[in-house]
Write a protein that holds these residues in place. Structure first.
Motif, short mmCIF file in Angstrom:
data_model
loop_
_atom_site.label_atom_id
_atom_site.label_comp_id
_atom_site.label_asym_id
_atom_site.label_seq_id
_atom_site.Cartn_x
_atom_site.Cartn_y
_atom_site.Cartn_z
N ASP A 1 -3.82 22.17 -3.04
CA ASP A 1 -4.15 23.02 -4.18
C ASP A 1 -3.97 22.29 -5.51
N THR A 2 -4.44 22.94 -6.55
CA THR A 2 -4.43 22.29 -7.86
C THR A 2 -3.02 22.08 -8.40
N ASP A 3 -2.08 22.92 -7.95
CA ASP A 3 -0.69 22.71 -8.38
C ASP A 3 -0.12 21.44 -7.73
N MET A 4 -0.59 21.12 -6.53
CA MET A 4 -0.16 19.87 -5.90
C MET A 4 -0.80 18.69 -6.62
N ILE A 5 -2.06 18.84 -6.94
CA ILE A 5 -2.80 17.73 -7.57
C ILE A 5 -2.21 17.40 -8.93
N ILE A 6 -1.99 18.43 -9.72
CA ILE A 6 -1.35 18.20 -11.02
C ILE A 6 -0.55 19.44 -11.41
N LYS B 1 -5.06 16.38 -24.54
CA LYS B 1 -6.02 15.30 -24.30
C LYS B 1 -6.50 15.31 -22.84
N ARG B 2 -7.54 14.55 -22.57
CA ARG B 2 -8.04 14.48 -21.21
C ARG B 2 -7.46 13.32 -20.43
N SER B 3 -7.03 12.30 -21.15
CA SER B 3 -6.66 11.06 -20.46
C SER B 3 -5.17 10.97 -20.17
N GLY B 4 -4.81 10.03 -19.36
CA GLY B 4 -3.40 9.73 -19.15
C GLY B 4 -2.72 10.52 -18.05
N LEU B 5 -3.49 11.31 -17.31
CA LEU B 5 -2.87 12.17 -16.29
C LEU B 5 -2.69 11.48 -14.94
N GLY B 6 -3.29 10.31 -14.79
CA GLY B 6 -3.27 9.63 -13.49
C GLY B 6 -1.88 9.37 -12.95
N TRP C 1 -9.35 15.44 -13.88
CA TRP C 1 -8.99 14.42 -14.87
C TRP C 1 -7.93 13.48 -14.30
N ALA C 2 -6.94 14.06 -13.63
CA ALA C 2 -5.86 13.25 -13.06
C ALA C 2 -6.40 12.34 -11.95
N ILE C 3 -7.26 12.89 -11.12
CA ILE C 3 -7.84 12.12 -10.03
C ILE C 3 -8.64 10.94 -10.60
N GLN C 4 -9.44 11.26 -11.59
CA GLN C 4 -10.28 10.24 -12.19
C GLN C 4 -9.44 9.19 -12.91
N ASP C 5 -8.43 9.65 -13.61
CA ASP C 5 -7.59 8.73 -14.37
C ASP C 5 -6.82 7.79 -13.44
N PHE C 6 -6.51 8.28 -12.26
CA PHE C 6 -5.84 7.43 -11.26
C PHE C 6 -6.79 6.34 -10.77
#
Ligand code: SF4
Lengths: 468, 201
Positions: free
Chosen positions: B20-25, B34-39, B88-93
């Motif tokens: 789920d999205t809570d696990m993802i981030i 901001k959009r960046s930096g979540l990886g 965003w987190a997935i992409q930033d990773f």
């Protein structure tokens, strides 16, 4: 004669601006609700591209996820990041000409509670918000669903969304609910039956006598959790109850427009013989008060059941169930009604409306919150809070030992100071029991308000029917 | 938006259903504006202990998968909230493609807006890719969007479906707001009709 249409078909067709050959549509959006968490990047995007909000008069903003629910918030939010997010919303609303229900406004509350409360939500509309529980508004016969931040930006800039039509699913709940069984038990039972992915690709219409007999509050509870069943949206055809609820609200149509709107709204129902791609039926009389035992909303069982054995599942669910039980600190075979809780949370966009609070007050009549249990009530909006105070419910609940708080999302998700500590166990009227949802390592059991009240009394998950 | 054409990379296996999205981030990272930096916070609670140390057993912490560009997961991936912070987190990773038997609707949409390609395949095919991914670094999976084909080192290939419009946007890195704004005449026309017929809307 045209082919019979479902309610979803009708609303969809009325909103298509343009359709391309592959079925991708540009869909017009009537109402856009904005909160502080999923919008800052969208407004930033507009600024960067030098774009305006196309229809600010169809857009409202409210801070809800981050706001503390104690009075200190009026002198500024202490958490730096939360404060920045809320301030960004305020600034964006101002810069782009959007009405905001700010932290100190009595009308502030959870976005999905104040939309209906202020009359922004009306039958036949398309309503979106950067929040998955936008499905709530479907209770009015509006096509309402959550969108991501890029889509928030798209709607702000164009008042439309690029969409493909979903399939039609009918969830029919016939019969009468037993005493102690509520809308929350219906919606959880549906998910228990279909699974969290059962609705993926569908828009659900909830129908049947059990749905018809629900109040608007109850219907909102049902539609709210359509998303937990994977559906894009949940819908209930509007009827007299809907019209009565909407009438007279600040943003409801008035005078001749009200008459015209009513004439239209009355056509908003599924035609005889319309096609559904999937039909699920439930017998309301067989629904028991339920609780969740795991970390997915589909992990639903009647309170009379025992904790399941992961081995009894199949496929990937075996591992998921094992992980859930480990996280939840439960053992297979344990009676659910023996599970002790530390915290009770009553609130959220699922169950933070006046009727929910009345239900809690009814169960608490002559009873007290058990010593050692932290029990909090967070009304869904300032106006719900005010109404409960005027009805005398608030005082009763405070006397019974509840913490009576200001409106917001609160412990539905730990983005504000209301959180579970690691290992703490909560009977919660919210909608998600995901790992960490209510706080790092916090354990959530989803229940109805009546069941939450029962748990507050006994300090364990409890069949509310024993207290009736 | 970054284009997506062809990708050949290490795939990380996550054989769990209902991720789920809570696990993802988790929500504490949604406070950014901001959009960046979540990886670094992707899968935070599975990836780090409470003191912020990496949990060595977690797949993305294993040396072979630290630079994974593909994720292979169980059904109903991305269920839960609408937070675009998840893609965003997935992409930033650095992950550009997620393969699973099924996806939650909003998450699935959000991926395309962020240059990530979500691919739904039948369970049996996902099982094969999962096995492949478990081989670690040497098992590079190739994803070819133009030809809608996934290939593994032994030459086995699977074709996948993708919505033509989304494919077009992804291949060309198109911003769909710009595309829609070109249709403002149609939107104007819709609004004037609406204003005349249903002014309360
Ligand atoms: S109350 Fe919970 S589910 Fe509802 S909008 Fe707030 S955080 Fe989301």
């Amino acid at each position: 004669m045209t082919a019979p249409k479902t309610l979803y078909d009708k609303i969809w067709d009325a909103h298509v601006v343009e359709e391309s050959d592959d079925g991708t549509c540009l869909l017009y959006i009537d109402r856009h609700l904005v909160h502080e968490v999923t919008s800052p990047q969208a407004f930033e995007g507009l600024r960067m591209a030098d774009r305006k909000v196309r229809a600010p008069e169809k857009t409202i903003a409210v801070p809800d996820h981050n706001v503390p629910t104690d009075p200190t918030r009026l002198s500024g939010i202490k958490d730096e990041q939360s404060r920045i997010q809320v301030e960004a919303l305020r600034q964006n609303a101002k810069d782009f000409g959007i009405e905001i229900y700010d932290v100190d406004d009595i009308r502030q509350g959870i976005v999905h509670i104040i939309g209906p409360e202020q009359g922004w939500t009306q039958p036949g509309m398309t309503i979106v918000c950067g929040d998955s529980h936008t499905a709530t508004h479907g209770a009015f016969g509006a096509l309402a669903h959550g969108i991501g931040t890029s889509e928030v930006e798209h709607v702000l800039a164009t008042q439309t969304l690029i969409q493909k039509k979903s399939k039609n699913m009918l969830v029919k709940v016939e019969g009468e609910l037993a005493p102690g069984v509520t809308a929350k038990d219906i919606t959880l039972s549906v998910i228990g039956k279909t699974g969290t992915a059962g609705g993926t690709g569908y828009v659900i219409e909830y129908a049947g006598s059990a749905i018809r007999s629900l109040s608007m509050e109850g219907r909102m509870t049902v539609c709210n959790m359509a998303i937990e069943g994977g559906a894009r949206a949940g819908l209930i055809a509007p009827d007299e109850k809907t019209f009565d609820y909407v009438k007279g609200r600040p943003h409801a149509p008035k005078g001749a427009q009200w008459e015209a709107a009513m004439a239209y709204w009355q056509t908003l129902k599924t035609d005889e013989g319309a096609h559904f791609d999937k039909v699920v039926e439930l017998d309301a009389s067989e629904i028991a008060p339920v609780v969740t035992w795991g970390t997915s909303p589909e992990d639903v069982l009647p309170i009379t059941a025992t904790v399941p054995n992961p081995e009894d599942f199949s496929g990937g669910k075996v591992e998921a169930a094992r992980r859930s039980l480990d996280y939840m600190g439960l053992t297979p075979g344990q009676k659910l009604s023996d599970v002790e809780i530390d915290t009770v949370f009553i609130g959220s966009c699922t169950n933070g409306r006046i009727e929910d609070l009345r239900e809690v007050a009814r169960v608490m009549e002559g009873r007290k919150v058990k010593d050692g249990v932290r029990a909090m009530i967070v009304p869904g909006s300032g106006l719900v809070r005010l109404q409960a105070e005027e009805e005398g419910i608030a005082q009763k609940l405070i006397d019974a030992g509840f913490d009576w708080r200001l409106a917001g999302c609160s412990m539905c998700l730990g983005m504000n100071p209301d959180q579970l500590a690691p290992g703490e166990r909560c009977a919660s009227t919210s909608n998600r029991n995901f790992e960490g949802r209510q706080g790092y390592k916090g354990r959530t059991h989803l229940v109805s308000p009546a069941m939450a009240a029962a748990a507050a009394v006994t300090g364990r998950l409890t069949d509310v029917r024993e207290l009736l | 938006m970054e284009k997506f054409e062809k990708l050949s990379g290490v795939a990380a296996p996550m054989p769990l259903v209902n991720i789920d999205t809570d696990m993802i981030i988790p929500k504490q990272f949604l406070k950014t504006i901001k959009r960046s930096g979540l990886g670094v916070n992707l899968f935070q609670e599975m990836r780090y202990d409470q003191d912020g140390n990496e949990i060595p057993d977690f797949v993305l912490n294993k040396p072979a998968y630290r630079n994974a560009e593909i994720l292979v997961a169980g059904e109903n991936f991305g269920c839960g909230s609408s937070r675009e912070h998840a893609p965003w987190a997935i992409q930033d990773f650095g992950i550009r493609c997620v393969i699973a038997p099924s996806f939650a609707d909003i998450f699935f949409n959000n991926c395309f807006k962020n240059g990530i390609l979500p691919i739904a395949l039948p369970q049996e095919q996902v099982d094969i890719l999962m096995k492949e991914a478990e081989k670690g670094e040497n098992a590079r999976i190739e994803v070819d969007l133009e030809n809608q084909k996934i290939t593994i080192p032994d030459g086995t290939a699977f074709s996948f479906d993708v919505d033509p419009f989304r494919k077009h946007c992804l291949l060309n890195g198109l911003d769909d707001i710009g595309l829609t704004m070109e249709k403002s005449n149609a939107i104007d026309a819709y609004e004037s009709k609406l204003g005349a017929q249903m002014p309360w809307m």
